[in-house]
Motif scaffolding. Structure first.
Motif, short mmCIF file in Angstrom:
data_model
loop_
_atom_site.label_atom_id
_atom_site.label_comp_id
_atom_site.label_asym_id
_atom_site.label_seq_id
_atom_site.Cartn_x
_atom_site.Cartn_y
_atom_site.Cartn_z
N SER A 37 -12.81 -4.74 -0.61
CA SER A 37 -11.90 -4.23 0.14
C SER A 37 -11.65 -2.84 -0.30
O SER A 37 -11.37 -1.91 0.57
CB SER A 37 -10.47 -4.99 0.53
N GLN A 41 -11.95 1.06 1.65
CA GLN A 41 -10.82 1.81 1.97
C GLN A 41 -11.37 3.08 1.29
O GLN A 41 -10.86 4.28 1.72
CB GLN A 41 -9.70 1.34 1.10
N LYS A 95 -2.52 2.59 3.38
CA LYS A 95 -2.77 1.51 4.24
C LYS A 95 -1.56 0.98 4.45
O LYS A 95 -1.20 0.65 5.78
CB LYS A 95 -3.67 0.41 3.58
N SER A 96 -0.84 0.39 3.95
CA SER A 96 0.63 -0.29 3.94
C SER A 96 1.77 0.19 2.90
O SER A 96 1.20 0.60 1.89
CB SER A 96 0.30 -1.56 4.20
N SER A 98 3.30 -2.09 1.31
CA SER A 98 3.04 -2.98 0.03
C SER A 98 1.97 -2.43 -1.10
O SER A 98 1.93 -2.83 -2.22
CB SER A 98 2.78 -4.33 0.40
N ARG A 99 1.07 -1.66 -0.62
CA ARG A 99 0.19 -1.19 -1.16
C ARG A 99 0.69 0.00 -2.19
O ARG A 99 0.18 0.16 -3.41
CB ARG A 99 -1.24 -0.43 -0.41
N PHE A 123 1.97 5.87 6.32
CA PHE A 123 1.55 4.39 6.21
C PHE A 123 0.93 3.82 7.45
O PHE A 123 1.71 3.83 8.59
CB PHE A 123 2.63 3.42 5.83
N GLU A 124 -0.36 3.56 7.32
CA GLU A 124 -1.13 3.39 8.54
C GLU A 124 -0.66 1.92 9.09
O GLU A 124 -0.51 2.06 10.45
CB GLU A 124 -2.72 3.33 7.99
N ARG A 125 -0.43 0.92 8.25
CA ARG A 125 -0.20 -0.26 9.19
C ARG A 125 1.25 -0.31 9.89
O ARG A 125 1.38 -0.83 11.06
CB ARG A 125 -0.16 -1.62 8.10
N GLU A 126 1.98 0.29 9.05
CA GLU A 126 3.73 0.23 9.73
C GLU A 126 3.59 1.29 10.69
O GLU A 126 4.94 1.72 11.43
CB GLU A 126 4.58 0.34 8.77
N ASN A 127 2.63 2.44 10.64
CA ASN A 127 2.69 3.70 11.55
C ASN A 127 4.17 4.54 11.10
O ASN A 127 4.94 4.90 12.33
CB ASN A 127 2.72 3.35 13.03
#
Length: 417
Positions: A37, A41, A95-96, A98-99, A123-127
């Motif tokens: 993973s 990335q 990415k997020s 949490s990362r 932050f990509e996931r949470e926009n």
């Protein structure tokens, strides 16, 4: 006069300002799937940054096999922050949440510091983009959820491990000499030979430091690190795993945020599992080593002479502070010699005790003369020298097992003679 001709002046084309963009990624384990993973990335972010008009590549920072509950041990994270402080980054892609961090305090401290440096995070996931007004409010809420999710996952993992212990199952125990094959510990033959050698040489009188030095001189390397250390070999000598026996849940991590692993003194059940895996050392040999370790500890740190210890170790006391003298090496031009000095003075804070330095050869000659020997003998010193007290005036009070009356000598007079 005719009608004026009015034409709009076109602005000069502005030079496109390039924005320095970096990315941060993290995985908490070295598991092959997670490392795959990470590779994906890295490839994704590198291509994104290089292919976006106006963006300049400022690096992709990766932390592998580290937890997100703290930023303390994340080397790449700290390198990224250092680059931001030096003005090398304008935007960080992640990415997020949490990362970047599962700890709300660490997350907000990081975001706020970067914002004062003029650096934004996306932050990509949470926009979420921290450049926007509502970015921090969303971050606070989402980071709290991430922190609670991490705590819940940790509890589930601990529950699984403890259930495994209760049925005699091993968990992450892979000492030198063994490796996992499926869920079983199997012997690594070349490492097992080193383990046997360490136990044998210790029982014939060598110290862990001397054994480590011998192994290193022969080019034998530990599984991790560049060289064997005496303290590592002591752990091998004290590890009952080599007899095919394990004690499960000897340590645990308290239910407190960022708590360190601590010794289990009864807070949780412990389990003794015999015939858990193939032994490398017999129980009799292990017990003999345990008895010898106890004997040497009772005699003191210098109970076994080695390259780093001798019959004088832990036997010379400073009369002012009461600390032991330590042996050091001094180099002057092409000459090297060993000398003894109070521990307080060796810490680099001056010499508040006014403790005299004593050359090793001078000290051994004085002791040999005092004990009536023709030459210095480390082994005999262990049994005949009780202790010596060094005084600021250069006198040395020597207590021996052969006499109830201490001997007082002057190192300055002996140096002149």
């Amino acid at each position: 006069m005719g009608k004026p001709d009015i034409r709009r002046i076109a602005p000069k084309p502005q030079r496109l300002k390039r924005v320095r963009v970096a990315a941060y990624a993290r995985v908490s384990t070295d598991h092959e799937r997670q490392l795959s993973s990470i590779a994906a990335q890295v490839s994704y972010y590198s291509h994104l940054i290089h292919s976006t008009l106006g963006w300049e590549y400022a690096g992709v920072f990766i932390d592998e096999g580290v937890t997100g509950t703290s930023t303390k041990h994340r080397d790449e994270f700290h390198e990224m922050m250092g680059s931001a402080r030096a003005g090398g980054i304008d935007i960080v892609l992640c990415k997020s949440i949490s990362r970047l961090a599962r700890n709300t305090v660490d997350l907000l401290e990081t975001v706020r510091e970067l914002r004062t440096l003029g650096v934004t995070i996306r932050f990509e996931r949470e926009n979420i983009d921290t450049a926007t007004a509502d970015g921090e409010l969303l971050l606070t809420l989402l980071a709290s959820f991430a922190q609670e999710e991490s705590r819940s996952m940790s509890k589930n993992v601990k529950w699984g491990i403890r259930k495994k212990y209760a049925t005699g199952g091993l968990h992450s125990r892979q000492p030198y000499g063994y490796k996992y094959k499926a869920s079983d510990l199997v012997i690594v033959e070349d490492e097992a030979e080193v383990v046997k050698r360490v136990f044998t040489q210790f029982l014939v009188g060598e110290s862990p430091e001397a054994i480590a030095e011998e192994l290193n001189s022969e080019g034998i390397k530990p599984r991790r690190g560049k060289a064997f250390q005496g303290q590592v070999l002591r752990k091998i000598l004290e590890n009952e795993t080599y007899t095919g026996t394990v004690i499960l849940q000897q340590h645990y991590r308290p239910e407190i945020a960022n708590a360190a692993v601590t010794v289990n003194t009864g807070e949780l059940p412990r389990y003794l599992v015999t015939r858990s895996h193939p032994p490398i050392i017999s129980p009799d040999q292990f017990q003999a080593v345990r008895d010898e370790l106890t004997r040497r500890r009772q005699l003191g740190r210098g109970a076994t002479p080695s390259a780093r210890t001798c019959g004088l170790t832990s036997r010379i006391e400073c009369s002012v502070c009461g600390r032991f003298y330590h042996r050091r090496t001094k180099t002057r031009r092409d000459k090297r010699y060993k000398f003894w000095w109070c521990e307080t003075a060796t810490k680099g804070k001056g010499n508040p005790c006014h403790a005299p330095q004593i050359r090793h050869t001078l000290l051994t000659n004085i002791c040999a003369d005092t004990l009536g020997w023709t030459e210095w003998d480390d082994e005999q010193a262990l049994h005949q020298l009780k202790r010596m007290i060094a005084h600021p005036d250069g006198t040395l009070t020597i207590h021996t097992t052969t006499s109830d009356t201490p001997v007082v000598v002057n190192i300055h007079e002996n140096r002149q003679s």
